[in-house]
Write a protein that holds these residues in place. Structure first.
Motif, short mmCIF file in Angstrom:
data_model
loop_
_atom_site.label_atom_id
_atom_site.label_comp_id
_atom_site.label_asym_id
_atom_site.label_seq_id
_atom_site.Cartn_x
_atom_site.Cartn_y
_atom_site.Cartn_z
N MET A 201 7.42 4.81 -75.60
CA MET A 201 8.64 4.53 -74.85
C MET A 201 8.43 4.77 -73.36
O MET A 201 8.94 4.02 -72.51
CB MET A 201 9.78 5.39 -75.38
CG MET A 201 10.22 5.06 -76.79
SD MET A 201 11.53 6.15 -77.40
CE MET A 201 12.84 5.77 -76.23
N GLY A 202 7.65 5.80 -73.03
CA GLY A 202 7.37 6.08 -71.63
C GLY A 202 6.61 4.96 -70.96
O GLY A 202 6.89 4.61 -69.80
N SER A 203 5.63 4.39 -71.66
CA SER A 203 4.86 3.29 -71.09
C SER A 203 5.74 2.06 -70.88
O SER A 203 5.60 1.34 -69.88
CB SER A 203 3.68 2.95 -71.99
OG SER A 203 4.12 2.47 -73.25
N LEU A 204 6.67 1.82 -71.79
CA LEU A 204 7.59 0.69 -71.64
C LEU A 204 8.53 0.91 -70.46
O LEU A 204 8.80 -0.03 -69.69
CB LEU A 204 8.39 0.49 -72.93
CG LEU A 204 7.60 0.02 -74.16
CD1 LEU A 204 8.50 -0.01 -75.39
CD2 LEU A 204 7.00 -1.36 -73.91
N ILE A 205 9.03 2.12 -70.31
CA ILE A 205 9.92 2.43 -69.18
C ILE A 205 9.18 2.27 -67.86
O ILE A 205 9.71 1.71 -66.89
CB ILE A 205 10.49 3.85 -69.32
CG1 ILE A 205 11.43 3.93 -70.52
CG2 ILE A 205 11.23 4.26 -68.05
CD1 ILE A 205 11.91 5.34 -70.83
N ALA A 206 7.93 2.76 -67.80
CA ALA A 206 7.14 2.63 -66.58
C ALA A 206 6.90 1.17 -66.24
O ALA A 206 6.95 0.78 -65.06
CB ALA A 206 5.80 3.35 -66.75
N LEU A 207 6.66 0.35 -67.25
CA LEU A 207 6.45 -1.08 -67.02
C LEU A 207 7.71 -1.73 -66.46
O LEU A 207 7.65 -2.51 -65.50
CB LEU A 207 6.05 -1.76 -68.33
CG LEU A 207 5.94 -3.30 -68.30
CD1 LEU A 207 4.91 -3.74 -67.28
CD2 LEU A 207 5.60 -3.83 -69.69
#
Length: 314
Positions: A201-207
């Protein structure tokens, strides 16, 4: 008498709020932590806090001198390019480390082919950094407003690369979550899967954050007011740091039968001399910087590399 306009006041407020947020997160993450307990992944997290704090501090100073000031305008675009690029590289390295600890068992980073491939994928970012320096925009208009940004050759390349590398790392993290033979599977791996989902989820938010920020540069065709660009980049960097903090923090949703919960209850009920070996291993991990994936996989890597055939004790 000079009166700041609403955009200047808002940008300054955002910078000061980000400074406060980063100071709080840095204090919470490092409180009671010894330097010897900070491993590579945790060092990346602390470095991200420091970069985000520095970005917000410099932005707060530049916001107050941005109008009618060519030097401040030029420094703004260089600061945005440099510190923003450094923060993105740290986030990429952090995600690569997470992919490594949930996919490689008994293999060092140097010997793990996928890790080396991921590092090689960072090399094009050096070329993109050069494009950002070449196609930067910094000029002061006749009415005194500072305009900074990136021209399409740099901004479009940056947004495409960011989408590619973030999507690639996200897919690599989805694979162990879906695989039935992954280290994350099994009845005793609930906490691992929880942290893995957080990282996903963190990687998606960063993207999403980075794509939205760079898209504004494309929308303004590289001529965005310096105050707005500084504020949007500050929000981007700060929210990314907050997301990483959430990813690397302990989850509150432990089940009553989870190993960590049982060990906590046992420690309250049993004398110190009756603490089991498994509990002694879990306790230090909970007391330092954070409970992260590598905290649980670290022992498993060591046992596998030593030739142990038994499952790790969590």
């Amino acid at each position: 008498m000079y009166t700041p306009d609403p955009e200047e006041s808002l940008s300054l407020f955002i910078s000061l709020a980000s400074i406060s947020a980063m100071s709080v997160l840095f204090g919470r993450k490092t409180a009671g932590t010894k330097l010897s307990t900070v491993n590579y992944a945790r060092g990346l997290v602390v470095s991200l806090y420091i970069i985000s704090w520095t970005f917000s501090l410099v932005a707060a100073m530049l916001v107050q001198t941005n109008n009618f000031n060519v030097v401040s305008c030029t420094m703004s675009v260089y600061m945005c390019i440099t510190l923003y690029a450094v923060s993105k590289i740290i986030i990429y390295l952090f995600l690569m480390e997470k992919v490594y600890v949930v996919t490689a068992v008994g293999t060092t980073r140097v010997n793990f082919m996928l890790y080396r491939i991921n590092l090689a994928l960072l090399v094009p970012y050096l070329g993109i950094f050069c494009l950002m320096l070449i196609y930067r925009v910094s000029e002061v208009t006749e009415d005194g407003e500072c305009k900074i940004g990136l021209l399409p050759p740099a901004s479009v390349t940056l947004i495409l690369y960011d989408i590619f590398i973030s999507s690639w790392l996200t897919l690599l993290f989805i694979r162990p979550l879906m695989s039935s033979t992954s280290l994350l599977q099994g009845p005793s791996k609930g906490k691992l899967r929880d942290v893995a989902r957080r990282t996903l989820m963190g990687s998606l938010i960063a993207l999403i954050l980075s794509t939205g920020n760079v898209f504004t540069l494309v929308l303004f065709k590289g001529y965005e007011r310096g105050l707005i660009c500084l504020a949007s980049c500050t929000v981007d960097v700060t929210l990314n740091a907050i997301t990483v903090h959430w990813v690397t923090s302990r989850g509150g949703g432990r089940s009553a039968n989870s190993p960590v919960e049982r060990s906590s209850g046992d420690r309250r009920q049993q004398p110190q001399t009756q603490m089991t070996q498994s509990e002694k291993q879990v306790a230090p991990l909970d007391s330092h910087i954070s409970v992260t994936v590598e905290s649980y996989v670290e022992q498993y890597h060591q046992q596998t590399s030593a030739g142990s055939s038994s499952a790790p004790s969590y």
